[in-house]
Design a protein around this motif. Structure first.
Motif, PDB file in Angstrom:
ATOM      1  N   GLY A   1      14.168  -2.831  24.161  1.00  0.00           N
ATOM      2  CA  GLY A   1      14.576  -1.427  24.090  1.00  0.00           C
ATOM      3  C   GLY A   1      13.399  -0.476  24.286  1.00  0.00           C
ATOM      4  N   THR A   2      12.232  -0.861  23.774  1.00  0.00           N
ATOM      5  CA  THR A   2      11.037  -0.025  23.922  1.00  0.00           C
ATOM      6  C   THR A   2      10.610   0.046  25.380  1.00  0.00           C
ATOM      7  OG1 THR A   2      10.358  -0.793  21.732  1.00  0.00           O
ATOM      8  CG2 THR A   2       8.689   0.310  23.067  1.00  0.00           C
ATOM      9  N   VAL A   3      10.628  -1.103  26.042  1.00  0.00           N
ATOM     10  CA  VAL A   3      10.244  -1.133  27.456  1.00  0.00           C
ATOM     11  C   VAL A   3      11.198  -0.262  28.269  1.00  0.00           C
ATOM     12  CG1 VAL A   3      10.034  -2.606  29.500  1.00  0.00           C
ATOM     13  CG2 VAL A   3       9.173  -3.399  27.288  1.00  0.00           C
ATOM     14  N   LYS A   4      12.503  -0.446  28.013  1.00  0.00           N
ATOM     15  CA  LYS A   4      13.488   0.340  28.759  1.00  0.00           C
ATOM     16  C   LYS A   4      13.285   1.828  28.520  1.00  0.00           C
ATOM     17  CE  LYS A   4      17.160  -3.090  28.747  1.00  0.00           C
ATOM     18  NZ  LYS A   4      18.509  -3.419  28.245  1.00  0.00           N
ATOM     19  N   SER A   5      13.045   2.213  27.264  1.00  0.00           N
ATOM     20  CA  SER A   5      12.951   3.650  27.012  1.00  0.00           C
ATOM     21  C   SER A   5      11.669   4.209  27.613  1.00  0.00           C
ATOM     22  CB  SER A   5      13.108   3.970  25.529  1.00  0.00           C
ATOM     23  OG  SER A   5      11.927   3.670  24.843  1.00  0.00           O
ATOM     24  N   ARG A   6      10.578   3.447  27.601  1.00  0.00           N
ATOM     25  CA  ARG A   6       9.349   3.946  28.242  1.00  0.00           C
ATOM     26  C   ARG A   6       9.535   4.100  29.746  1.00  0.00           C
ATOM     27  NH1 ARG A   6       4.512   0.678  25.097  1.00  0.00           N
ATOM     28  NH2 ARG A   6       4.960   1.593  23.045  1.00  0.00           N
ATOM     29  N   LEU A   7      10.180   3.100  30.349  1.00  0.00           N
ATOM     30  CA  LEU A   7      10.437   3.195  31.788  1.00  0.00           C
ATOM     31  C   LEU A   7      11.300   4.414  32.091  1.00  0.00           C
ATOM     32  CD1 LEU A   7      11.092  -0.521  32.826  1.00  0.00           C
ATOM     33  CD2 LEU A   7       9.354   0.978  33.806  1.00  0.00           C
ATOM     34  N   ARG A   8      12.337   4.595  31.286  1.00  0.00           N
ATOM     35  CA  ARG A   8      13.253   5.712  31.555  1.00  0.00           C
ATOM     36  C   ARG A   8      12.565   7.060  31.334  1.00  0.00           C
ATOM     37  NH1 ARG A   8      18.622   3.128  28.663  1.00  0.00           N
ATOM     38  NH2 ARG A   8      18.785   1.351  30.095  1.00  0.00           N
ATOM     39  N   LEU A   9      11.693   7.116  30.311  1.00  0.00           N
ATOM     40  CA  LEU A   9      10.957   8.365  30.089  1.00  0.00           C
ATOM     41  C   LEU A   9      10.045   8.668  31.275  1.00  0.00           C
ATOM     42  CD1 LEU A   9      10.029   8.010  26.311  1.00  0.00           C
ATOM     43  CD2 LEU A   9      11.449   9.815  27.316  1.00  0.00           C
ATOM     44  N   ALA A  10       9.356   7.628  31.758  1.00  0.00           N
ATOM     45  CA  ALA A  10       8.451   7.816  32.894  1.00  0.00           C
ATOM     46  C   ALA A  10       9.236   8.306  34.109  1.00  0.00           C
ATOM     47  CB  ALA A  10       7.727   6.506  33.225  1.00  0.00           C
ATOM     48  N   ILE A  11      10.350   7.632  34.374  1.00  0.00           N
ATOM     49  CA  ILE A  11      11.163   8.015  35.530  1.00  0.00           C
ATOM     50  C   ILE A  11      11.704   9.431  35.353  1.00  0.00           C
ATOM     51  CG2 ILE A  11      13.278   7.450  36.814  1.00  0.00           C
ATOM     52  CD1 ILE A  11      10.808   5.534  37.050  1.00  0.00           C
ATOM     53  N   GLY A  12      12.112   9.743  34.120  1.00  0.00           N
ATOM     54  CA  GLY A  12      12.642  11.076  33.853  1.00  0.00           C
ATOM     55  C   GLY A  12      11.611  12.162  34.152  1.00  0.00           C
ATOM     56  N   ARG A  13      10.381  11.918  33.728  1.00  0.00           N
ATOM     57  CA  ARG A  13       9.316  12.899  33.990  1.00  0.00           C
ATOM     58  C   ARG A  13       9.070  13.051  35.482  1.00  0.00           C
ATOM     59  NH1 ARG A  13       4.607  13.968  30.115  1.00  0.00           N
ATOM     60  NH2 ARG A  13       5.579  13.625  28.113  1.00  0.00           N
ATOM     61  N   LEU A  14       8.994  11.916  36.181  1.00  0.00           N
ATOM     62  CA  LEU A  14       8.727  11.985  37.618  1.00  0.00           C
ATOM     63  C   LEU A  14       9.910  12.607  38.347  1.00  0.00           C
ATOM     64  CD1 LEU A  14       6.999   8.537  38.194  1.00  0.00           C
ATOM     65  CD2 LEU A  14       5.943  10.770  37.842  1.00  0.00           C
ATOM     66  N   ARG A  15      11.113  12.275  37.861  1.00  0.00           N
ATOM     67  CA  ARG A  15      12.329  12.801  38.490  1.00  0.00           C
ATOM     68  C   ARG A  15      12.329  14.330  38.434  1.00  0.00           C
ATOM     69  NH1 ARG A  15      16.945   9.317  36.376  1.00  0.00           N
ATOM     70  NH2 ARG A  15      16.495   7.926  38.106  1.00  0.00           N
ATOM     71  N   SER A  16      11.854  14.856  37.309  1.00  0.00           N
ATOM     72  CA  SER A  16      11.860  16.320  37.193  1.00  0.00           C
ATOM     73  C   SER A  16      10.958  16.929  38.264  1.00  0.00           C
ATOM     74  CB  SER A  16      11.397  16.738  35.803  1.00  0.00           C
ATOM     75  OG  SER A  16      10.027  16.435  35.641  1.00  0.00           O
ATOM     76  N   LYS A  17       9.997  16.154  38.744  1.00  0.00           N
ATOM     77  CA  LYS A  17       9.089  16.676  39.770  1.00  0.00           C
ATOM     78  C   LYS A  17       9.780  16.802  41.118  1.00  0.00           C
ATOM     79  CE  LYS A  17       5.535  16.823  37.146  1.00  0.00           C
ATOM     80  NZ  LYS A  17       5.000  18.107  36.709  1.00  0.00           N
ATOM     81  N   PHE A  18      10.713  15.888  41.400  1.00  0.00           N
ATOM     82  CA  PHE A  18      11.335  16.061  42.718  1.00  0.00           C
ATOM     83  C   PHE A  18      12.700  16.725  42.654  1.00  0.00           C
ATOM     84  CE2 PHE A  18      11.077  11.340  42.105  1.00  0.00           C
ATOM     85  CZ  PHE A  18      12.367  11.111  41.712  1.00  0.00           C
ATOM     86  N   GLU A  19      13.157  16.999  41.446  1.00  0.00           N
ATOM     87  CA  GLU A  19      14.433  17.700  41.403  1.00  0.00           C
ATOM     88  C   GLU A  19      14.271  19.209  41.280  1.00  0.00           C
ATOM     89  OE1 GLU A  19      16.850  15.561  38.639  1.00  0.00           O
ATOM     90  OE2 GLU A  19      17.269  14.041  40.141  1.00  0.00           O
ATOM     91  N   ASN A  20      13.133  19.651  40.728  1.00  0.00           N
ATOM     92  CA  ASN A  20      12.919  21.094  40.624  1.00  0.00           C
ATOM     93  C   ASN A  20      12.169  21.634  41.830  1.00  0.00           C
ATOM     94  OD1 ASN A  20      14.089  20.829  38.146  1.00  0.00           O
ATOM     95  ND2 ASN A  20      12.133  20.760  37.059  1.00  0.00           N
ATOM     96  N   VAL A  21      12.639  21.207  42.998  1.00  0.00           N
ATOM     97  CA  VAL A  21      11.988  21.693  44.202  1.00  0.00           C
ATOM     98  C   VAL A  21      12.506  23.098  44.483  1.00  0.00           C
ATOM     99  CG1 VAL A  21      11.800  21.353  46.669  1.00  0.00           C
ATOM    100  CG2 VAL A  21      11.682  19.397  45.142  1.00  0.00           C
ATOM    101  N   PRO A  22      11.596  24.037  44.691  1.00  0.00           N
ATOM    102  CA  PRO A  22      12.069  25.411  44.896  1.00  0.00           C
ATOM    103  C   PRO A  22      12.904  25.542  46.178  1.00  0.00           C
ATOM    104  CG  PRO A  22       9.685  25.256  45.247  1.00  0.00           C
ATOM    105  CD  PRO A  22      10.130  23.932  44.729  1.00  0.00           C
TER     106      PRO A  22
END
Ligand SMILES: [Zn+2]
Lengths: 219, 233
Positions: B212-233
């Motif tokens: 569960g820890t591995v999954k949540s760390r992976l998902r947090l990392a992806i979530g942070r990176l995802r915000s970088k390509f979804e908030n494209v102006p």
């Protein structure tokens, strides 16, 4: 029709990173073929690989290697192997990543009965990982005996649909189970339900009679 | 085969070793976390500054495809070949083999340039996928079935993902600059997955972490990176 039950990030990452064992790769790639939503997520996960490649500190390449590549640019290009034609019998729509593992169609697999309503057939692959790959057939209206898992189990519906306590799973849907789940999938009455399953530990049947089936699955 | 068995055992041994040696990193050292444990049989990695210029790389690749432009290819080679080699060495490929494979990867770039679709992937991403697949073919017994975009069984996209797709090269750039800002324990997950061939269950075993820890760390990392390509102006 788009799937509604998807793969979670960690499975897509395993495949995007190239770290997924072969049976998992087969299932993920087959789901991707059936699921535009996960394809979109997947492209972003591959982009992480591209970004990591970009920020990796470079390792010097020798001048000889560079010359060698530039000198070979005009070499004749090896012809890629022809795609095998899909099997004539069902399912005509078997996605490409799965076809090699079912070269002669589903009917030609060696099916083992699993109670009255279901059957399984193991699919061969070269992988030496603990993961195994199998096809599961649940007859229309039939069910898989109640069971729990001792590891991961991924099930991808290819045709038909089944229902268990987690909901209804139709074509392209993925069910992800672990050892906490005790379930008994029942297929829709209309047609047989075919699924691709990947397991990393033997499934254990918990029903009174179906315990008798356990030796069948120990492989 | 005995040699394969040996190979497998050796891999397991390496995993155990790496698990014991997994360093605890001070906070804020995301880049250092990405560089891997000091024991890794590679250069002590300082991660390079991202120099992605998506438009420039795409234009070079287009020139290779359309005009068989050797100078454009040489420019791409000089940028990417050392990175592909670094990637392969990270993945425990013998340096001599890595140099050989790198050459094949770069030749594939030359040969398949006309198959590159800038709406689907940035150039670095496209080259990453070629290197990833080539390495799996060579180093592992496992095969890797590929998604085939021309598969008639493919469920079609509901509509062109206009906004997301056009910016494929842009994602790479944004992700590359965001990776260095990830918390070390999240960056470590990505490094292990992408550059050390560990599945999420391998990572859990390697680091003695609950799944569960591995999954949540992976998902947090992806979530942070995802915000970088979804908030494209
Ligand atoms: Zn999906």
């Amino acid at each position: 029709m788009k799937p509604t039950h998807h793969l979670s990030d960690e499975w897509l990452i395993d495949y995007a990173a190239g770290a997924a064992p072969e049976p998992v790769s087969v299932l993920v790639a087959t789901h991707l073929a059936l699921c535009p939503d996960c394809r979109a997520s997947y492209r972003r996960l591959e982009a992480i690989g591209g970004a990591l490649l970009e920020v990796a500190s470079p390792v010097a390449v020798g001048a000889a290697a560079r010359e060698s590549v530039l000198a070979r640019l005009d070499d004749p290009v090896p012809i890629p192997a022809a795609m095998p034609t899909p099997p004539a019998n069902f399912p005509s729509q078997l996605p490409r990543p799965l076809r090699d593992y079912v070269p002669n169609g589903l009917a030609a697999l060696s099916w083992q009965r699993l109670g009255r309503g279901a059957a399984i057939a193991w699919l061969r692959c070269a992988s030496t990982t603990p993961y195994k790959m199998l096809m599961l057939r649940i007859a229309a209206g039939g069910s898989v005996p109640r069971h729990t898992h001792r590891g991961n189990e991924l099930v991808l519906v290819l045709q038909g649909a089944y229902v268990d306590h987690l909901g209804r799973f139709g074509p392209g849907d993925v069910a992800i189970a672990d050892d906490s789940i005790d379930h008994r999938p029942i297929a829709d009455k209309g047609e047989d339900c075919f699924c691709l399953a990947v397991v990393d530990a033997p499934i254990r049947f918990t029903g009174v009679f179906s315990r008798l089936l356990n030796p069948l699955l120990r492989r | 085969m005995p040699s394969d068995m040996q190979h497998v055992n050796q891999r397991h041994a390496e995993r155990r070793l790496a698990g014991e040696g997994a360093p605890r990193l001070p906070a804020g050292l995301a880049a250092a976390a990405l560089a891997g444990p000091a024991k890794a049989p590679v250069e002590t990695g300082v991660w390079a500054e991202s120099t992605i210029d998506p438009d420039r790389f795409a234009a070079l690749l287009k020139a290779v495809a359309a005009k068989r432009d050797r100078a454009a290819f040489a420019t791409l080679f000089d940028h990417f070949a050392p990175r592909v080699k670094a990637y392969l060495i990270r993945l425990r490929t013998e340096p001599a083999v890595a140099e050989e494979l790198m050459q094949e990867v770069m030749l594939t770039v030359w040969r398949r340039a006309d198959g590159y679709d800038p709406t689907r992937a940035g150039v670095a991403t496209w080259i990453f996928t070629i290197a990833r697949n080539r390495r799996i073919d060579t180093a592992r017994r496992d095969r890797r079935p590929e998604l085939d975009p021309s598969d008639p069984a493919l469920t079609p996209e509901p509509s062109p993902l206009a906004d997301a797709v056009v910016l494929a090269g842009e994602w790479e750039q944004r992700i590359a600059s965001a990776i260095g800002e990830l918390p070390p324990e999240q960056a470590q997950m990505l490094r292990l997955a992408y550059f050390e061939d560990r599945s999420h269950s391998d990572i859990a075993a390697l680091l003695h972490l609950p799944m569960g820890t591995v999954k949540s760390r992976l998902r947090l990392a992806i979530g942070r990176l995802r915000s970088k390509f979804e908030n494209v102006p």
